[in-house]
Write a protein that holds these residues in place. Structure first.
Motif, short mmCIF file in Angstrom:
data_model
loop_
_atom_site.label_atom_id
_atom_site.label_comp_id
_atom_site.label_asym_id
_atom_site.label_seq_id
_atom_site.Cartn_x
_atom_site.Cartn_y
_atom_site.Cartn_z
N ALA A 93 0.88 -1.11 0.21
CA ALA A 93 -0.05 0.08 0.11
C ALA A 93 0.80 1.45 -0.12
O ALA A 93 0.47 2.20 -0.83
CB ALA A 93 -1.01 0.12 1.16
N ARG A 94 1.97 1.40 0.80
CA ARG A 94 2.66 2.43 0.90
C ARG A 94 3.51 2.68 -0.38
O ARG A 94 3.61 3.92 -0.83
CB ARG A 94 3.71 2.34 2.10
N ALA A 95 3.97 1.47 -1.19
CA ALA A 95 4.69 1.82 -2.44
C ALA A 95 3.60 2.02 -3.21
O ALA A 95 3.90 3.11 -4.32
CB ALA A 95 5.01 0.32 -2.73
N TRP A 96 2.40 1.76 -3.43
CA TRP A 96 1.38 2.12 -4.31
C TRP A 96 1.17 3.62 -3.97
O TRP A 96 1.27 4.22 -5.41
CB TRP A 96 0.00 1.41 -4.23
N LEU A 97 1.01 4.15 -3.01
CA LEU A 97 0.87 5.53 -2.76
C LEU A 97 2.06 6.25 -3.20
O LEU A 97 1.91 7.45 -3.88
CB LEU A 97 0.45 5.84 -1.45
N ALA A 98 3.23 5.97 -2.95
CA ALA A 98 4.55 6.36 -3.51
C ALA A 98 4.59 6.75 -4.88
O ALA A 98 4.81 7.74 -5.62
CB ALA A 98 5.68 5.88 -2.99
N ALA A 119 -13.93 9.06 4.56
CA ALA A 119 -13.94 7.60 4.44
C ALA A 119 -12.98 7.00 5.12
O ALA A 119 -11.78 7.47 5.32
CB ALA A 119 -14.00 7.41 2.91
N VAL A 120 -13.07 5.69 5.19
CA VAL A 120 -12.23 4.79 5.84
C VAL A 120 -12.25 3.65 5.37
O VAL A 120 -13.43 2.99 4.97
CB VAL A 120 -12.65 4.36 7.47
N THR A 121 -10.96 3.07 4.65
CA THR A 121 -11.15 1.73 3.98
C THR A 121 -10.01 0.85 4.57
O THR A 121 -9.17 1.31 5.53
CB THR A 121 -10.42 2.01 2.69
N VAL A 122 -10.37 -0.25 4.60
CA VAL A 122 -9.46 -1.45 5.39
C VAL A 122 -9.16 -2.48 4.50
O VAL A 122 -9.87 -2.79 3.38
CB VAL A 122 -10.63 -2.19 6.58
N GLY A 123 -7.86 -2.82 4.41
CA GLY A 123 -7.09 -3.68 3.29
C GLY A 123 -6.59 -2.78 2.30
O GLY A 123 -7.07 -1.69 2.18
N PHE A 124 -5.98 -3.22 1.46
CA PHE A 124 -5.39 -2.50 0.21
C PHE A 124 -6.00 -3.08 -1.09
O PHE A 124 -5.99 -4.46 -1.22
CB PHE A 124 -3.89 -2.87 0.02
N ALA A 138 -7.30 -0.98 -7.17
CA ALA A 138 -8.20 -0.70 -8.14
C ALA A 138 -9.23 0.56 -7.29
O ALA A 138 -9.67 1.62 -7.86
CB ALA A 138 -9.07 -1.76 -8.85
N ALA A 139 -9.64 0.18 -6.10
CA ALA A 139 -10.42 1.12 -5.33
C ALA A 139 -9.83 2.46 -4.98
O ALA A 139 -10.48 3.28 -4.96
CB ALA A 139 -11.03 0.21 -4.07
N TRP A 140 -8.68 2.09 -4.66
CA TRP A 140 -7.95 3.54 -4.42
C TRP A 140 -7.56 4.30 -5.49
O TRP A 140 -7.62 5.55 -5.32
CB TRP A 140 -6.48 2.97 -3.74
N ALA A 196 -9.62 4.69 -8.12
CA ALA A 196 -11.07 5.08 -8.26
C ALA A 196 -11.21 6.38 -7.42
O ALA A 196 -11.70 7.46 -7.68
CB ALA A 196 -12.08 4.08 -8.07
N ARG A 197 -10.68 5.92 -5.93
CA ARG A 197 -10.80 7.30 -4.98
C ARG A 197 -9.96 8.25 -5.26
O ARG A 197 -10.33 9.46 -5.14
CB ARG A 197 -10.45 6.50 -3.85
N LYS A 198 -8.74 7.95 -6.00
CA LYS A 198 -7.57 9.20 -6.23
C LYS A 198 -8.05 10.07 -7.24
O LYS A 198 -7.91 11.07 -7.37
CB LYS A 198 -6.18 8.40 -6.62
N SER A 199 -8.76 9.28 -8.25
CA SER A 199 -9.46 9.95 -9.46
C SER A 199 -10.52 10.99 -9.14
O SER A 199 -10.96 11.71 -9.97
CB SER A 199 -9.89 8.83 -10.41
N THR A 200 -11.32 10.76 -8.11
CA THR A 200 -12.17 11.67 -7.57
C THR A 200 -11.88 12.95 -7.14
O THR A 200 -10.78 13.12 -6.70
CB THR A 200 -13.30 11.02 -6.93
#
Length: 118
Positions: free
Chosen positions: A17-22, A102-107, A110-112, A114-118
């Protein structure tokens, strides 16, 4: 405001998750359960938002090492909350508090995304 990612530094899913965010160029704050504990008021909000069953990681080694009685006591929200505060490793990771509340649990990349695109 940036998302806050809660987890454990050496957790493989948290690392992904951290690598994806970076890789996505997303600034975020990181809260390590091992070093800083679980903030009780945040846990209460996660329980309201995500539910105790989603937060309680019954697949991990911490859960498997628990005595049967401890697992039984975690069979409802109050018992699960008590266990999560005492042993943060039983919380499914990562938990992310997003700037929109919003709160998400787990990585889930694709959902992240979509969230980033909004």
């Amino acid at each position: 405001m940036v998302p806050t990612l809660y987890g454990i530094t050496n957790c493989d899913t948290v690392k992904k998750a951290r690598a994806w965010l970076a890789d996505q160029g997303v600034d975020y704050a990181f809260h390590d359960f091992k070093k800083s504990g679980v903030p009780a008021q945040h846990l209460d909000a996660w329980l309201r938002t995500a539910g105790w069953e989603k937060l309680l990681n019954r697949q991990g080694s911490t859960w498997r090492k628990l005595e049967a009685q401890a697992q039984l006591r975690a069979g409802n929200e109050a018992g699960a909350r008590e266990l999560m505060l005492a042993q943060p490793s039983v919380i499914k990771r990562p938990v992310v508090e997003w700037p929109d509340g919003a709160v998400t649990v787990g990585f889930d990349a694709a959902a992240w995304q979509a969230r980033k695109s909004t």
